[in-house]
Motif scaffolding. Structure first.
Motif, PDB file in Angstrom:
ATOM      1  N   LYS A 177      -9.139   4.493  -5.845  1.00 64.59           N
ATOM      2  CA  LYS A 177      -8.165   4.432  -6.931  1.00 64.59           C
ATOM      3  C   LYS A 177      -6.966   3.575  -6.561  1.00 64.59           C
ATOM      4  O   LYS A 177      -6.400   2.870  -7.406  1.00 64.59           O
ATOM      5  CB  LYS A 177      -7.713   5.842  -7.307  1.00 64.59           C
ATOM      6  CG  LYS A 177      -8.792   6.689  -7.950  1.00 64.59           C
ATOM      7  CD  LYS A 177      -8.238   8.045  -8.359  1.00 64.59           C
ATOM      8  CE  LYS A 177      -9.314   8.902  -9.038  1.00 64.59           C
ATOM      9  NZ  LYS A 177      -8.782  10.230  -9.442  1.00 64.59           N
ATOM     10  N   MET A 178      -6.596   3.613  -5.281  1.00 62.84           N
ATOM     11  CA  MET A 178      -5.480   2.790  -4.828  1.00 62.84           C
ATOM     12  C   MET A 178      -5.808   1.306  -4.955  1.00 62.84           C
ATOM     13  O   MET A 178      -4.938   0.496  -5.317  1.00 62.84           O
ATOM     14  CB  MET A 178      -5.118   3.148  -3.386  1.00 62.84           C
ATOM     15  CG  MET A 178      -4.441   4.504  -3.230  1.00 62.84           C
ATOM     16  SD  MET A 178      -4.223   4.977  -1.492  1.00 62.84           S
ATOM     17  CE  MET A 178      -3.309   3.573  -0.875  1.00 62.84           C
ATOM     18  N   TYR A 179      -7.046   0.953  -4.675  1.00 59.42           N
ATOM     19  CA  TYR A 179      -7.433  -0.470  -4.758  1.00 59.42           C
ATOM     20  C   TYR A 179      -7.280  -0.989  -6.185  1.00 59.42           C
ATOM     21  O   TYR A 179      -6.682  -2.049  -6.410  1.00 59.42           O
ATOM     22  CB  TYR A 179      -8.867  -0.650  -4.279  1.00 59.42           C
ATOM     23  CG  TYR A 179      -9.433  -2.009  -4.614  1.00 59.42           C
ATOM     24  CD1 TYR A 179      -9.115  -3.122  -3.835  1.00 59.42           C
ATOM     25  CD2 TYR A 179     -10.253  -2.193  -5.724  1.00 59.42           C
ATOM     26  CE1 TYR A 179      -9.613  -4.379  -4.155  1.00 59.42           C
ATOM     27  CE2 TYR A 179     -10.751  -3.439  -6.049  1.00 59.42           C
ATOM     28  CZ  TYR A 179     -10.426  -4.515  -5.255  1.00 59.42           C
ATOM     29  OH  TYR A 179     -10.917  -5.751  -5.582  1.00 59.42           O
ATOM     30  N   PHE A 180      -7.798  -0.270  -7.158  1.00 58.68           N
ATOM     31  CA  PHE A 180      -7.724  -0.750  -8.539  1.00 58.68           C
ATOM     32  C   PHE A 180      -6.293  -0.700  -9.076  1.00 58.68           C
ATOM     33  O   PHE A 180      -5.915  -1.541  -9.911  1.00 58.68           O
ATOM     34  CB  PHE A 180      -8.662   0.079  -9.425  1.00 58.68           C
ATOM     35  CG  PHE A 180     -10.121  -0.205  -9.181  1.00 58.68           C
ATOM     36  CD1 PHE A 180     -10.689  -1.383  -9.624  1.00 58.68           C
ATOM     37  CD2 PHE A 180     -10.914   0.696  -8.489  1.00 58.68           C
ATOM     38  CE1 PHE A 180     -12.035  -1.663  -9.403  1.00 58.68           C
ATOM     39  CE2 PHE A 180     -12.254   0.430  -8.265  1.00 58.68           C
ATOM     40  CZ  PHE A 180     -12.821  -0.747  -8.716  1.00 58.68           C
ATOM     41  N   ILE A 202       0.835  -1.206   0.000  1.00 58.01           N
ATOM     42  CA  ILE A 202       0.000   0.000   0.000  1.00 58.01           C
ATOM     43  C   ILE A 202       0.867   1.252   0.000  1.00 58.01           C
ATOM     44  O   ILE A 202       0.564   2.241  -0.686  1.00 58.01           O
ATOM     45  CB  ILE A 202      -0.953  -0.027   1.212  1.00 58.01           C
ATOM     46  CG1 ILE A 202      -1.981  -1.158   1.049  1.00 58.01           C
ATOM     47  CG2 ILE A 202      -1.665   1.309   1.375  1.00 58.01           C
ATOM     48  CD1 ILE A 202      -2.884  -1.339   2.248  1.00 58.01           C
ATOM     49  N   ARG A 203       1.962   1.229   0.768  1.00 59.39           N
ATOM     50  CA  ARG A 203       2.831   2.413   0.839  1.00 59.39           C
ATOM     51  C   ARG A 203       3.497   2.721  -0.497  1.00 59.39           C
ATOM     52  O   ARG A 203       3.830   3.872  -0.784  1.00 59.39           O
ATOM     53  CB  ARG A 203       3.887   2.219   1.928  1.00 59.39           C
ATOM     54  CG  ARG A 203       3.345   2.302   3.351  1.00 59.39           C
ATOM     55  CD  ARG A 203       4.477   2.492   4.343  1.00 59.39           C
ATOM     56  NE  ARG A 203       5.389   1.371   4.324  1.00 59.39           N
ATOM     57  CZ  ARG A 203       5.295   0.315   5.131  1.00 59.39           C
ATOM     58  NH1 ARG A 203       4.301   0.249   6.022  1.00 59.39           N
ATOM     59  NH2 ARG A 203       6.173  -0.666   5.074  1.00 59.39           N
ATOM     60  N   LYS A 204       3.688   1.704  -1.324  1.00 60.13           N
ATOM     61  CA  LYS A 204       4.316   1.931  -2.634  1.00 60.13           C
ATOM     62  C   LYS A 204       3.354   2.535  -3.648  1.00 60.13           C
ATOM     63  O   LYS A 204       3.791   3.052  -4.678  1.00 60.13           O
ATOM     64  CB  LYS A 204       4.866   0.607  -3.182  1.00 60.13           C
ATOM     65  CG  LYS A 204       6.078   0.076  -2.433  1.00 60.13           C
ATOM     66  CD  LYS A 204       6.589  -1.196  -3.091  1.00 60.13           C
ATOM     67  CE  LYS A 204       7.845  -1.703  -2.382  1.00 60.13           C
ATOM     68  NZ  LYS A 204       8.374  -2.943  -3.025  1.00 60.13           N
ATOM     69  N   ARG A 205       2.054   2.466  -3.400  1.00 61.88           N
ATOM     70  CA  ARG A 205       1.067   2.912  -4.385  1.00 61.88           C
ATOM     71  C   ARG A 205       0.127   3.958  -3.787  1.00 61.88           C
ATOM     72  O   ARG A 205      -1.084   3.905  -3.980  1.00 61.88           O
ATOM     73  CB  ARG A 205       0.253   1.700  -4.880  1.00 61.88           C
ATOM     74  CG  ARG A 205       1.093   0.553  -5.381  1.00 61.88           C
ATOM     75  CD  ARG A 205       1.828   0.892  -6.663  1.00 61.88           C
ATOM     76  NE  ARG A 205       2.734  -0.183  -7.050  1.00 61.88           N
ATOM     77  CZ  ARG A 205       3.475  -0.178  -8.141  1.00 61.88           C
ATOM     78  NH1 ARG A 205       3.428   0.860  -8.950  1.00 61.88           N
ATOM     79  NH2 ARG A 205       4.278  -1.183  -8.434  1.00 61.88           N
ATOM     80  N   LEU A 206       0.648   4.910  -3.087  1.00 60.18           N
ATOM     81  CA  LEU A 206      -0.193   5.934  -2.477  1.00 60.18           C
ATOM     82  C   LEU A 206      -0.697   6.906  -3.530  1.00 60.18           C
ATOM     83  O   LEU A 206       0.060   7.352  -4.403  1.00 60.18           O
ATOM     84  CB  LEU A 206       0.587   6.688  -1.392  1.00 60.18           C
ATOM     85  CG  LEU A 206       1.030   5.867  -0.174  1.00 60.18           C
ATOM     86  CD1 LEU A 206       1.827   6.750   0.788  1.00 60.18           C
ATOM     87  CD2 LEU A 206      -0.169   5.249   0.542  1.00 60.18           C
ATOM     88  N   ILE A 207      -1.987   7.231  -3.446  1.00 61.33           N
ATOM     89  CA  ILE A 207      -2.614   8.184  -4.365  1.00 61.33           C
ATOM     90  C   ILE A 207      -3.414   9.181  -3.534  1.00 61.33           C
ATOM     91  O   ILE A 207      -4.238   8.782  -2.701  1.00 61.33           O
ATOM     92  CB  ILE A 207      -3.540   7.476  -5.377  1.00 61.33           C
ATOM     93  CG1 ILE A 207      -2.744   6.484  -6.227  1.00 61.33           C
ATOM     94  CG2 ILE A 207      -4.233   8.498  -6.282  1.00 61.33           C
ATOM     95  CD1 ILE A 207      -3.613   5.707  -7.204  1.00 61.33           C
ATOM     96  N   LEU A 208      -3.160  10.466  -3.744  1.00 63.71           N
ATOM     97  CA  LEU A 208      -3.864  11.515  -3.006  1.00 63.71           C
ATOM     98  C   LEU A 208      -4.994  12.072  -3.849  1.00 63.71           C
ATOM     99  O   LEU A 208      -4.878  12.207  -5.080  1.00 63.71           O
ATOM    100  CB  LEU A 208      -2.893  12.632  -2.618  1.00 63.71           C
ATOM    101  CG  LEU A 208      -1.744  12.241  -1.678  1.00 63.71           C
ATOM    102  CD1 LEU A 208      -0.851  13.455  -1.418  1.00 63.71           C
ATOM    103  CD2 LEU A 208      -2.279  11.667  -0.373  1.00 63.71           C
ATOM    104  N   SER A 209      -6.093  12.405  -3.184  1.00 57.24           N
ATOM    105  CA  SER A 209      -7.227  13.030  -3.858  1.00 57.24           C
ATOM    106  C   SER A 209      -7.009  14.540  -3.963  1.00 57.24           C
ATOM    107  O   SER A 209      -5.984  15.082  -3.510  1.00 57.24           O
ATOM    108  CB  SER A 209      -8.514  12.718  -3.092  1.00 57.24           C
ATOM    109  OG  SER A 209      -8.456  13.276  -1.787  1.00 57.24           O
ATOM    110  N   GLU A 210      -7.968  15.239  -4.542  1.00 57.74           N
ATOM    111  CA  GLU A 210      -7.863  16.683  -4.685  1.00 57.74           C
ATOM    112  C   GLU A 210      -7.877  17.402  -3.340  1.00 57.74           C
ATOM    113  O   GLU A 210      -7.306  18.488  -3.198  1.00 57.74           O
ATOM    114  CB  GLU A 210      -9.013  17.183  -5.547  1.00 57.74           C
ATOM    115  CG  GLU A 210      -8.969  16.660  -6.981  1.00 57.74           C
ATOM    116  CD  GLU A 210     -10.139  17.157  -7.789  1.00 57.74           C
ATOM    117  OE1 GLU A 210     -11.018  17.836  -7.192  1.00 57.74           O
ATOM    118  OE2 GLU A 210     -10.201  16.875  -9.013  1.00 57.74           O
TER     119      GLU A 210
END
Length: 354
Positions: free
Chosen positions: A294-297, A278-286
């Motif tokens: 989005k992180m799940y997919f 999870i830490r490698k694929r962090l995505i922030l929202s607006e």
């Protein structure tokens, strides 16, 4: 002087009763009847009876052969529903256990009728279609197509698990297109025309699934939207596939609001993936928050998701027998249940890689 007799591996001699007594039946039936046609004692009725017996034997052999031909619609069954997995030759047992043998012996046709085993068998069919189709024997490939046909029929009747079967058919068709590319280059067992016919059958199954219409049951009771919001959210948290949550959110505006809950997608991410992933694929929202949806997919495309099944195949560490949990196998251990290890579909495939 040694006796030079008939080879012990030969089928032996056949004798036919005639009017003059018993006569040896030659290999060539025509020559035999030419020899005895001149005999006045051999009546016409006896000749007809012999022909009837010969025709009966030929038809009986033909029926036994038709059991394993391409028109067979049933699985090749064995009396025992378990198989001994051996990876080497010993004094007591010679040879190796293959994936095709295990696929023939473990009764997957009956397993798809059990809701606890259905998802396991579907996942196994998907893995075989992707990577192990060429490792199956001829009869195992027939069984594979027959079981897949039963799965499609079950989905058409129950109207459940439609997306999973569509994906299997698409993967299988693409695999066959790569394997049957060009006449004479097919690496599968059997004639290339047989596999072309099977590819046409797969396209027909895909068309049936695309044309399926979900029949909404007529019920005057409570529906999902009639339940309290906390119960609706609790039900959504039981879904392990994010695509199911997205589909459920398209039913009504109320369910769409619940399907966008950040805590719901956060729990789903932590269920399938590790903290390091999870830490490698962090995505922030607006708004500066973590966008768990989005992180799940994104994580699903990078890492395999956690698999959970109601019932799996089990391997006994004491006697090395592979079977379903509800199948009784001849184990000599004092507590056979403690020796059984559950196998995932991928573990089952890896068990037959040498």
């Amino acid at each position: 002087m040694p006796f030079l007799g008939q080879d012990w591996r030969s089928p032996g001699q056949n004798w036919v009763k005639t009017g003059d007594g018993w006569k040896r039946y030659k290999n060539d039936v025509i020559d035999y009847f030419d020899d005895i046609s001149n005999s006045n004692s051999f009546c016409k009725e006896d000749k007809e009876n012999i022909f009837k017996n010969l025709n009966y034997d030929v038809s009986a052999k033909k029926r036994r052969k038709d059991v394993l031909n391409n028109k067979t619609k049933t699985q090749y069954f064995h009396q025992e529903k378990w198989i001994y997995v051996h990876k080497g030759s010993t004094k007591e047992r010679h040879g190796y256990c293959t994936l095709g043998e295990a696929f023939n012996r473990l009764d997957f046709s009956s397993a798809i009728q059990d809701c606890k085993k259905f998802n396991y068998v579907v996942r196994l069919l998907d893995l075989i279609a992707k990577f192990q189709l060429t490792s199956l024997s001829g009869i195992a490939q027939k069984n594979y197509m027959n079981i897949l046909e039963k799965v499609v029929q079950k989905v058409l009747e129950d109207q459940q698990n439609i997306r999973a079967i569509r994906e299997i058919l698409q993967v299988l068709y693409e695999s066959l297109c790569n394997l049957v590319e060009g006449v004479g280059k097919c690496v599968l067992v059997g004639n290339i025309n047989i596999w072309v016919h099977r590819m046409e059958t797969i396209l027909h199954w895909q068309q049936l699934l695309n044309n399926i219409q979900i029949i909404r049951p007529v019920s005057k009771g409570l529906t999902l939207t009639d339940l309290p919001i906390c119960l609706q959210l609790n039900i959504m948290q039981r879904l392990t596939d994010g695509r199911d949550i997205v589909s459920l959110g398209q039913v009504s505006p109320e369910l769409y609001v619940l399907s966008e809950d950040r805590l719901l997608w956060k729990k789903l991410c932590h269920y399938h993936f590790t903290e390091r992933q999870i830490r490698k694929r962090l995505i922030l929202s607006e708004k500066g928050h973590l966008d768990w949806k989005k992180m799940y997919f994104k994580l699903s495309r990078c890492y395999p998701r956690k698999e959970q099944y109601g019932e799996t195949l089990q391997l006994c560490s004491h006697c090395h027998i592979l079977s379903w949990k509800d199948t009784v196998h001849p184990c000599t251990a004092n507590n056979p249940e403690s020796c059984c290890t559950p196998l995932s579909p991928q573990d089952f495939i890896n068990l037959f890689r040498y």
